[in-house]
Motif scaffolding. Sequence first.
Motif, PDB file in Angstrom:
ATOM      1  N   THR A  53      39.731  38.389  39.931  1.00 34.59           N
ATOM      2  CA  THR A  53      39.036  39.253  38.985  1.00 34.59           C
ATOM      3  C   THR A  53      39.741  40.604  39.025  1.00 34.59           C
ATOM      4  O   THR A  53      40.315  40.970  40.048  1.00 34.59           O
ATOM      5  N   PRO A  54      39.702  41.343  37.916  1.00 31.87           N
ATOM      6  CA  PRO A  54      40.441  42.614  37.892  1.00 31.87           C
ATOM      7  C   PRO A  54      39.868  43.642  38.870  1.00 31.87           C
ATOM      8  O   PRO A  54      40.522  44.615  39.205  1.00 31.87           O
ATOM      9  N   MET A  55      38.651  43.420  39.314  1.00 32.36           N
ATOM     10  CA  MET A  55      38.051  44.279  40.342  1.00 32.36           C
ATOM     11  C   MET A  55      37.584  43.374  41.473  1.00 32.36           C
ATOM     12  O   MET A  55      37.007  42.319  41.202  1.00 32.36           O
ATOM     13  N   SER A  86      43.544  38.291  36.116  1.00 28.48           N
ATOM     14  CA  SER A  86      42.256  37.653  35.856  1.00 28.48           C
ATOM     15  C   SER A  86      42.453  36.171  35.609  1.00 28.48           C
ATOM     16  O   SER A  86      43.126  35.781  34.675  1.00 28.48           O
TER      17      SER A  86
END
Lengths: 366, 801
Positions: A209-211, A204
């Motif tokens: 972004t983590p997703m 991040s």
Amino acid sequence: MEQLEQQQAETLGAIADAATPEAVEAIRVAALGKQGWVSALLKTLGGMSPEQRQSEGPKIHAAREAVTVALAARKGALEAAALDARLAAETVDLSLPAPEAPRGSVHPVSQVMDELAEIFADMGFAVASGPEIEDDWHNFTALNMPETHPARAMHDTFYFPDKDAEGRAMLLRTHTSPVQIRAMLKQGAPLRVIAPGRVYRSDSDATHTPMFHQIEGLVIDKGIHLGHLKWTLETFLKAFFERDDIVLRLRPSYFPFTEPSVEVDVGYTVVNGKRVVGGGGDVANGGWMEVLGSGMVNRRVIEFGGLDPDQWQGFAFGTGVDRLAMLKYGMDDLRAFFDGDVRWLRHYGFGALDVPTLSGGVGVKA
Amino acid sequence: MKFSLSWLKDHLDTGSDADAIARKLTALGLEIEGVEDASAALGAFRIARVLTAEKHPQADKLQVLSVDLGDGAPLQVVCGAPNARAGLVGVLGLPGAVVPANGMELRKSAIRGVESNGMMCSTRELGLGEEHDGIIELPADAPVGATFADYLGSDPVFDVAITPNRPDCMGVYGIARDLAAAGLGTLKPVDATPFAGAFACPVDIRIEDAEGCPAFYGRVIRGVKNGPSPQWLQDRLKSAGQRPISALVDVTNYVMLAYGRPAHAYDLAKLNGAVVARRATDGEKVVALNGKEYTLDSTMTVIADAAGVHDVAGIMGGEHSGCADDTTDVLLEVAYFDPARIARTGQALALTSDARGRFERGVDPAFLDAGIELLTRLILDICGGEASEVLRVGAPPLARKTVAYDPALAGRLGGVAVAEDEQRRILAALGFEAAAGEGSGWTVTVPTWRPDVDGAADIVEEVIRVHGLDAVPSTPLPRADGVAKPTATPAQIVERRVRRAAAARGLNEAVTWSFLPEGEAEHFAEGNGGLWVLANPISEDLKAMRPSLLPGLLSATRRNLDRGAASVGLFEIGRRYLRGEAGASDEKLSLAVVLAGEKTPRGWKSGKAQAFDAFDAKAEALALLAEAGAPVDNLQVMGEAGPQFHPGQSATLRLGPKTVLARFGMLHPATAKAFDLDGPVAAVELFLDRIPPKKAAPGFARPHYAPPALQAVTRDFAFLVAAGVPAGDLVRAVKGADKANIVAARLFDDFRGQGVPEGQKSLAVEVTLQPGEKSYDDAALKAIADKVVAAAGKLGGVLRG
């Protein structure tokens, strides 16, 4: 008969002077009603001699006709005036706002996924999917990344404490590539699929972004080689950016699940401080931007997919959907994609009717 | 991996410039991330001789220099460096020059009242190192007046990203080999002539873990003098981004960076007895060179002596036995460690190092002797001393792999036909040996430094990457005849339709995180085996996989309201994550809608602003279910929307009594509070996965239909029923009273109050009747009305007079 003429003149005068529909009606009754003077005269016709009837009849009928016409005209005029007056009274200020219906929007990620599905459908690719909560066999092992493979550590994987019934560690898929395995196992060959979807890395910062969203492409067939991969990616990017001057640069690279592996750069030029895709990247104020990872599917992966690698070969590629959206539509902050800010969604989102089609264009012009 | 051009030229005889080399490296798959040339910034700095140095009249620590640039017109410069003195040859920055270290542009100025026409510079100011104790001192014969850039010479530094499959390119020599193969010069041979040992290796070296450490070569060098390494070596390490430490340490780092061969030098005085490669014992501890203590276990290989562990094998040495300035005798360790073991140990300890990076990818098992000789030569040259014989314990895995390769595969797989001679040339230049194999095929023997190559496809990659990927022609993928066939599955079509329908209804599509704070997820959990909770979340806010899309949308709604949005209508289509069979997940497609704030703003015509209510949620639920293909006319409105909803203002839409297709209504105040939402919030959740798929129609033609010849008629009925009877039940009963004639029943009034007994309500229904062959006569109408009244009567309804 002078009396007739006089009465007629008086009646016509009264009609002309009548100011209301009621007054006109009273005159009609007085003239043409059962007791009216015209009706009375008409009744006298029966008692007349033929000669008399011949001379008086036309006059009486003429009087009736004249009064009838005058009544109708006056009545029409009065009604028109009344309507005008009513309409004048009904005037509204149409600069006042009309009731508003909110405009909804489709998220750029969904829109771009629809665009990709449309483009690849034309090349014969179906859309496949797989679970996001994966096991490490599908996410790594079957993609030629055994447990100690350094690439596993590079993936910044999110793990669950859970194991599945076969003892495989459960994790959030780090890429859409496990869908390659699932598609081969389920559908066999020949195969042409794309697999868009959410992927996860424990990373991040400003640009991660983590997703995020990836799209995977897989072709398994006979006689497929690197030249087909190059053409497919060129054709896709030309259609996606709606530009004929897309230039690709293939660079040798490494992915455990492809061999040979190539990274694909697309040429761009900087226009008003922004990168615009198109043209070769070696020109002044130009450059190359990495957009895709790809390669010929590794034999072991084909085996893990339940197919005979001596019979079948093919290529696979993957790229970031969010990134494609940003490049095409000009957003510069990935984090905003996942915030749900309605202001951002209204600005960068798409209309419900902006359905990508080949005839109408898969992109939506600004 | 960073290295300078001059370093590369140690190994590559080439006339190519930095630009050509950089482009070729990228084309070979050794991606250039940057090329830096420190001298490029030094063109405005000139070599100058200090003629005189006088004390500054106003400042004790400053001097006023007269500086000669060789043009006979000395300049006055104020300088604060303690080493500034007459006769010194240094570097002068003239007005207009930009100081590399801080980006400041130099100006003519007055310093404490004395004019200064430039700045004599330190090493640090010019970005060439850390020294800042004084100004640069050049040899007395340095050409006064020349630019410093010319004097230094350009030595660009390449920064190359090495992919994990290429341990051989984690040394400059391997990179030179690739470039030579690609025609950019000639690879120079490695000079690793063995030293004859002056004495036998005095240290007893043993391998007890042959699996983890198949080979350990050692040599003692006695009588060394440690200290700072020479400038050339420091320059090399700095170009690689490493900090010089001491000659003995720098030499091992240099051999690693130059040849990809990690090694370790122990201070012999700090070792105790035999040196053993063994498994660690569980709980054994070591303080590594980074100053941190690591707790080891029995899966890890270590180098230890009688006193304890001195090295996490192949990853990092121990602090205790590392070389220091007072080291006089060293033991060199050049070993081969099992790559998988190194990888697992490194992961388990979360310890990264340059050595680990190389060992876990696989160092050249045939380079142990060369490595130890190269190290010996450098140490003897720099630190002096006397070398022992090499003690070789164990044997590295030297067996070379062979690959059956058909040269036609370059075209069949790589898409470009490369002549066989050229393929042979490329492979030979990379160290592969191609011999005749079966039929027209070859048997290719893989060099020891290429652990990544084990199949024919790898050989294709070697050939085409050196030949050039630009040469691969674009080849159209064969396409099926005719117009492209539809490919979307029914589920995909439903998803697309519902998405665009929701947008058309004025809702904005959001994409929210798949993971939630555990508490929020718990609040919406369905209890089918528990949530999926990450073991290593990035933060507590992104920890549990969502069991519903509502929490994410509610948080987004709160953010919007906090930003002052008056009305928020958001939807999302995505997966909710449940527990499946056999430990797998069960990911179900869902759609959620949240409506908050004003439904309609205050208006000149509509008056006050209106809030959303449960019927707005119902409208969205029904409309979107209809678009998704659900049989909305057959759905029952039932309760049990869940504890997240207002118990009196929420419901489920069910197909049959069990299959819940949707839930909707107003949020429970406790839910709203949990998400910091003030004011009423309406929400909908559609379980798209539960909508039964439509039976596939065989074609496009629809069933026959002709509008009826006779006009439909309407009749109104008003019933008194108990207040608790759902209106929907009454409407359903009425509609079903005479299916042959009643085509629609629509409730248009729900009245309680004057004229209606307490505990009851009056429901008025407009019934639409469609005559068939002949118009209704009074008797027919009465018969239908009687059926309606009877049907209502079953629910306790009484026709109002």
